[in-house]
Enzyme design. Sequence first.
Site, PDB file in Angstrom:
ATOM      1  CB  THR A 178      -0.629  -0.031   0.630  1.00  0.00           C
ATOM      2  OG1 THR A 178      -1.579   1.067   1.698  1.00  0.00           O
ATOM      3  CG2 THR A 178      -0.037   0.058   2.343  1.00  0.00           C
ATOM      4  CG  ASP A 179      -1.400   4.762  -0.941  1.00  0.00           C
ATOM      5  OD1 ASP A 179      -1.986   4.257  -0.271  1.00  0.00           O
ATOM      6  OD2 ASP A 179      -1.567   5.860  -1.753  1.00  0.00           O
ATOM      7  CD  GLU A 180      -3.205   3.573   4.663  1.00  0.00           C
ATOM      8  OE1 GLU A 180      -3.105   3.461   5.720  1.00  0.00           O
ATOM      9  OE2 GLU A 180      -4.364   2.817   3.628  1.00  0.00           O
TER      10      GLU A 180
ATOM     11  CE1 TYR B 286      -2.838  -2.805   5.801  1.00  0.00           C
ATOM     12  CE2 TYR B 286      -2.928  -0.294   5.428  1.00  0.00           C
ATOM     13  CZ  TYR B 286      -3.140  -1.593   4.652  1.00  0.00           C
ATOM     14  OH  TYR B 286      -3.509  -2.077   3.591  1.00  0.00           O
TER      15      TYR B 286
ATOM     16  CE  LYS C 235       0.451  -4.503   2.512  1.00  0.00           C
ATOM     17  NZ  LYS C 235       0.135  -6.103   2.351  1.00  0.00           N
TER      18      LYS C 235
END
Length: 253
Positions: free
Chosen positions: A54-56, A79, A83
């Site tokens: 994810t870009d997060e 979260y 990741k």
Amino acid sequence: FAAESHVDRSIREPEVFVKTNVEGTVCLLNAARNAWNLGGDAYKEGCKYLQVSTDEVYGSLGAEGFFTETTPLCPHSPYSASKAAADMLVQAYFDTFRFPVNITRCSNNYGPYQFPEKLIPRMIVRALAGKTLPVYGRGENVRDWLHVDDHCAALDAILQRGVAGEVYNIGGRSERTNLEIVGLICRRLDVPPEQVVHVADRKGHDKRYAIDSGKLSSQLGWQPQVSFDQGMDETINWYLDHRYWWEPLAEDV
């Protein structure tokens, strides 16, 4: 793909995200490596481990700029931290064991069958159920939106032609504020303005995500095909036509 992926739940239960996203990734890596290993650092032809991230993991952007594959990881939620940890484990298996991997980092997905804890389906389902539409803070947080079909096409290209050990960003080039998303859904479904309510902001809420997917486009020839307006219209129509699928879930969103 397998992951716990909802930021709000990660704030409530971070240990669940560590178990699934970190420990789970190690289990998958070991299972794949044991199944494909031919001895030493040799592996069966045609096998690749794809870590869908994810870009997060990159953290938060200001008003300018984009995330690239070389942007330092700076996660701000349990979260995204889980990741990022998983991504680093995958990269370590390439560096240590020459295990064939790719890591992809995509922007926010949307489309049919998305579980209604996510923003777009949650707002659609709540609107159709006559519930309020809660917006965090002032609704000014910006996300880049990627249709699920475009995401799948990108993953296929990376599986087939991606260089082992490389990271590829996947972006939809469709930045919108959360309030813009909710407003679009309201207009499409004729929801009265008073149904939208602003609530206390999410803890550690990242201001903006934006992806530079130039590497994927230039090296593997991928381009997003679904415009945001087309994709949203099709997505809203899908939820209108599939009430049987989401109505049993409406009480919990």
